[in-house]
Design an enzyme around this catalytic site. Structure first.
Site, PDB file in Angstrom:
ATOM      1  N   ASP A 229      20.846  66.947  -4.499  1.00 14.31           N
ATOM      2  CA  ASP A 229      21.989  65.789  -4.760  1.00 14.31           C
ATOM      3  C   ASP A 229      20.890  63.870  -3.516  1.00 14.31           C
ATOM      4  O   ASP A 229      22.223  63.632  -3.451  1.00 14.31           O
ATOM      5  CB  ASP A 229      22.673  65.753  -3.895  1.00 14.31           C
TER       6      ASP A 229
ATOM      7  N   ASP B 107      25.625  66.498 -13.039  1.00 10.52           N
ATOM      8  CA  ASP B 107      25.848  65.722 -12.626  1.00 10.52           C
ATOM      9  C   ASP B 107      24.435  64.854 -11.405  1.00 10.52           C
ATOM     10  O   ASP B 107      24.544  64.256 -11.907  1.00 10.52           O
ATOM     11  CB  ASP B 107      26.947  66.834 -11.122  1.00 10.52           C
TER      12      ASP B 107
HETATM   13  N1  GLY Z   1      28.687  66.527  -7.846  1.00 14.48           N
HETATM   14  C1  GLY Z   1      29.540  67.340  -7.160  1.00 14.48           C
HETATM   15  C2  GLY Z   1      31.176  66.756  -7.867  1.00 14.48           C
HETATM   16  O1  GLY Z   1      30.666  65.977  -8.786  1.00 14.48           O
HETATM   17  O2  GLY Z   1      31.397  67.727  -7.329  1.00 14.48           O
END
Ligand code: GLY
Length: 423
Positions: A121, A186
């Site tokens: 992330d 994501d």
């Molecule tokens: N990347 C985690 C979410 O979108 O909840």
């Protein structure tokens, strides 16, 4: 003959009714929507209060509880970069130096994350904070921190798999399978940091990793109809796909709304950075799937998954919110998609009008009292009604800091006040 006439009359009448209802809907939406100036006035009030109540630089506002009390997370959380990002966007709109000073303080509090290699992330954490900081200030210190962050991020790339690993080895959340090398949709969002790193260093390694990751994701996460899987689990030795599952969606074969939103935004950004038509087609295909889906409500704010309670989709998870007698919407998806569609339409000229109109309509909806908070409420966030993870029973129908981030970005993009989105 008479029946033919009746048939044509019925068609003309139906078209008239459809067009006028759409017109009335747009009119109502516009009547209830606040102007961008009014939304920014709300944002100034809300975020000033958020700043007053958030004295710990190590605690980042993420959401609020049912009583409207702000909830915070630590520097390790994937959402830490959005709060400084929101302050940068607010500064960009208002030129209010108090917001800039706060944006600097909150951004710089994230510095040690540049060495974080424990998950994927880093793009969210560092590009939404330091990325905006560097774009706006051109401070070299911020550039160096972004380059180190990109180095940390590519340490999770495995060339055999062709992807950056999202999370480390763990049991799948329903306990049924083991995720050796899980990659989630994501993750596309983290690639913007890598394109940036190549541009400022001249070293192609970051860009090459980003392109490979985008290609592999296109092959394995995006279905033929441009819907998407959330999680693909790989064998890290052979690179083979082991499972295609969900983590935050309704079922393995469903389309989780935010996963689809990340895909639309991600492939639009990757097309900007590469000019590669395969990625433009992916962005358009995923956007068309979302915009034309029969389960998308009229106001364009999706349910948290496109397939909740549909035949052919079976959830495996145990969470059963008996108190909930409605299917929650996910405003964060609507905000992400609206920002993405402003950019996508910019790449397509006149042919992009449908995407732009959809984006305008969405931000009008989000600027109405149905979704925009009254000042002093909602944990001092702007938007209500998002969902973090329904299957885990986490953050259901609450504000989320990233919904605000992409909403502010969409407002700025609509006014062409933020970064140039041309390829
Ligand atoms: N990347 C985690 C979410 O979108 O909840």
């Amino acid at each position: 003959m008479e029946s033919k006439k009746t048939f044509y009359r019925t068609i003309v009448l139906s078209v008239f009714i459809t067009v006028s209802s759409a017109f009335v809907l747009i009119k109502n939406e516009q009547k209830n929507a606040k102007s961008i100036g009014d939304v920014i006035a709300v944002a100034k009030k809300q975020y000033r209060q958020m700043l007053m109540h958030s004295s710990e630089l190590s605690s980042y506002p993420r959401t609020a509880d049912k009583n409207g009390k702000t909830k915070y997370v630590s520097i390790e959380d994937w959402t830490g970069g959005f709060w400084p990002g929101n302050l940068w966007y607010l500064y960009e709109y208002t030129n209010d130096v108090d917001f800039k000073n706060e944006a600097v303080r909150w951004t710089e509090s994230l510095e040690k994350n540049q060495f974080n290699k424990s998950h994927h992330d880093l793009g969210f954490m560092m590009y939404c904070s330091y990325g905006n900081a560097y774009r706006i200030t051109q401070n070299k210190k911020y550039k160096d921190i972004l380059i180190q962050s990109a180095k940390s991020l590519i340490s999770r790339f495995n060339p055999t798999v062709g992807c950056i690993k999202s999370w480390d080895f763990r049991a799948s959340w329903d306990g049924k399978t083991v995720w050796y090398y899980p990659v989630i949709m994501d993750n596309l969002m983290n690639l913007e940091l890598l394109f940036f790193a190549t541009k400022v260093t001249g070293d192609p390694i970051y860009r090459n990793v980003a392109i490979k990751h985008a290609e592999t994701t296109l092959k394995n996460h995006v279905r033929k109809d441009y819907s998407s899987y959330h999680v693909v689990n790989y064998d890290s030795v052979s690179g083979k796909v082991l499972n295609k599952q969900t983590c935050q969606g309704y079922s393995d074969n469903s389309t989780w709304a935010r996963g689809q939103a990340w895909g639309i935004y991600g492939y639009t950004m990757i097309y900007r950075e590469t000019g590669d038509i395969r990625f433009l087609d992916a962005a358009k295909g995923m956007a068309d799937f979302y915009m034309n889906h029969k389960n998308l409500p009229e106001d364009k704010v999706p349910y948290w998954d496109f397939n909740v309670n549909q035949n052919g989709f079976t959830p495996d998870w145990k969470y059963n919110p008996t108190a909930l007698n409605y299917i929650p919407r996910d405003v964060s998806s609507a905000a992400i998609v609206s920002s993405a569609l402003f950019e996508l339409s910019g790449h397509l000229g006149k042919k992009g009008d449908a995407y732009k109109n959809f984006a305008i309509s969405t931000i009008n909806t989000l600027s109405s009292s149905a979704y925009l908070a009254d000042t002093g409420t909602n944990g001092y966030f702007l938007l209500k009604h998002s969902v973090g993870s329904f299957p885990h029973g986490n953050e259901i129908d609450v504000p989320l800091v990233y919904a605000d981030y992409y909403f502010l970005e969409a407002l700025l993009r609509n006014n062409q006040l933020t970064r140039n989105t041309a390829p």
